[in-house]
Design a protein around this motif. Structure first.
Motif, PDB file in Angstrom:
ATOM      1  N   ASP A 299       0.828  -1.208   0.000  1.00 21.61           N
ATOM      2  CA  ASP A 299       0.000   0.000   0.000  1.00 21.61           C
ATOM      3  C   ASP A 299       0.865   1.262   0.000  1.00 21.61           C
ATOM      4  OD1 ASP A 299      -2.194  -1.592   0.031  1.00 21.61           O
ATOM      5  OD2 ASP A 299      -2.640  -1.334   2.163  1.00 21.61           O
ATOM      6  N   GLU A 302       2.131   1.791  -3.505  1.00 23.69           N
ATOM      7  CA  GLU A 302       1.073   2.290  -4.383  1.00 23.69           C
ATOM      8  C   GLU A 302       0.721   3.746  -4.088  1.00 23.69           C
ATOM      9  OE1 GLU A 302       0.038   0.805  -6.956  1.00 23.69           O
ATOM     10  OE2 GLU A 302       0.934  -1.162  -6.587  1.00 23.69           O
ATOM     11  N   SER A 303       1.057   4.212  -2.866  1.00 20.97           N
ATOM     12  CA  SER A 303       0.742   5.592  -2.504  1.00 20.97           C
ATOM     13  C   SER A 303       1.809   6.587  -2.973  1.00 20.97           C
ATOM     14  CB  SER A 303       0.584   5.715  -0.984  1.00 20.97           C
ATOM     15  OG  SER A 303       1.855   5.584  -0.338  1.00 20.97           O
TER      16      SER A 303
END
Length: 380
Positions: A299, A302-303
């Motif tokens: 995550d 992906e950020s």
């Protein structure tokens, strides 16, 4: 007298014998500055150094065991045991080395016992001062330093050198406190430069040497010598003790990040400084190509901004919901080049001749380079 307080990360960044500390020692001996290092900073520094040294020793012992299994090395030999014993002995002396540094440099050490416990726990339960939120136990060391800074700033102006954003943001509002992020910034403070200039004027030969070293052809000779003779081993792996990441990556949770420098592009030296005891130094920057790698949660990857995700690819899972991320980067290899053997009676022309023949019998000057940090630049 200029009072300067150092946070833990500055000690880790500089070590105890960096060239900047050598310049500051001239000012300490002159009575122009007082260095302050809180007891909790010293304890944190010692603890991390011992921890890091023991981890390195484990790696060495693992490598020795591997070589022993391959019949390359006898791990029970006298030489191997003596080497391991020397490392263990050096680790055991870390406390003593740090204590000697404190004494030799007349460091002022505010004690943990002097902390205002009432005020610290008022901040702890309210989430004020150095505490990011209420009851954040990991912020207690910063809160002890914050309390120390608050007390010291009541009597006289105090310069705090720290890189910790939480601590620096909290102390900026204290009256009488000036915050700097690097010892290099300290040496550029006008009142500090004034004192250094005055010290140098008392040694007229020093000024003429610095002038000669500042000449573009002198800097060119030295830069080319460093590059062509591989004076510094730029290539290799560097962990987070030396690596400074771009802001976007500093703000997210990364683990096990390291930079593998693969190629040297260019070397530059400038800003000659007199260190005292006949030693001079240049600031050194080398542009290098490298590979950046780190672990993070998927995550988190992906950020990241699109340009980072485009350049840094996740290649495999490193653990539960963790990915291994790699990519090519350009880095600034920043350090210091110390020059030994400069006779302060050299004329400018004579000094330049010695610099043009660095590394040969015709030159009396020796160079020694050290790394201070790797600053990750463009990612491509």
């Amino acid at each position: 007298m200029i009072r300067i307080l150092l946070d833990t990360n500055i000690l880790h960044q500089e070590g105890l014998n960096s060239t900047r500390f050598q310049v500051l020692k001239r000012l300490i001996n002159n009575g122009s500055i007082c260095l302050i290092v809180p007891e909790i900073v010293i304890k944190e520094y010692k603890s991390k150094k011992i921890e890091q040294a023991n981890e390195d020793l484990k790696k060495i012992q693992t490598a020795i065991d591997s070589l022993n299994r391959k019949s390359v090395l006898d791990k029970d030999s006298y030489q191997v045991n003596s080497f391991s014993g020397l490392i263990e002995s050096s680790i055991a002396k870390i406390d003593q080395v740090v204590d000697s540094w404190i004494k030799d440099n007349k460091i002022l050490v505010p004690l943990i016992s002097e902390t205002s416990i009432d005020e610290l726990f008022t901040s702890y339960f309210s989430g004020t001062g150095a505490f990011r939120i209420k009851k954040q136990r990991e912020d207690i060391p910063d809160a002890v330093i914050y309390d120390c800074i608050t007390r010291l700033a009541k009597s006289e102006k105090l310069i705090v050198v720290a890189k910790d954003n939480v601590l620096t943001n909290s102390v900026r509002s204290i009256d009488g406190v000036e915050v700097r992020s690097d010892l290099k910034d300290i040496l550029n403070i006008p009142e500090v430069k004034t004192v250094l200039d005055a010290l140098n004027k008392n040694e007229m030969e020093v000024n003429s040497i610095i002038e000669a070293l500042s000449a573009s052809n002198s800097e060119f000779y030295v830069s080319e010598y460093v590059k062509e003779n591989h004076l510094l081993e730029f290539r290799g792996f560097y962990d987070d003790d030396f690596v400074e990441l771009p802001y976007e990556l500093e703000q997210v949770a990364l683990a096990n990040y390291e930079v593998h420098v693969t190629d040297l592009i260019e070397v530059f030296v400038d800003s000659p400084t007199y260190l005292g005891d006949g030693l001079f130094s240049y600031s050194l920057v080398a542009d290098c190509k490298a590979v950046l790698s780190f672990n993070c949660e998927n995550d988190v990857y992906e950020s990241l901004p699109y340009e980072y995700r485009k350049a840094l690819s996740k290649s495999e899972f490193a653990g539960e919901n963790e990915v291994l991320v790699k990519g090519d980067v350009n880095v600034h290899f920043q350090g210091v080049l110390v020059l030994r053997g400069i006779d302060t009676n050299f004329e400018a022309a004579e000094l330049k001749v010695h610099l043009s023949y660095l590394g040969s019998d015709r030159s009396e000057i020796e160079c020694e380079g050290t790394l201070e940090k790797l600053e990750v630049q463009s990612i491509y």
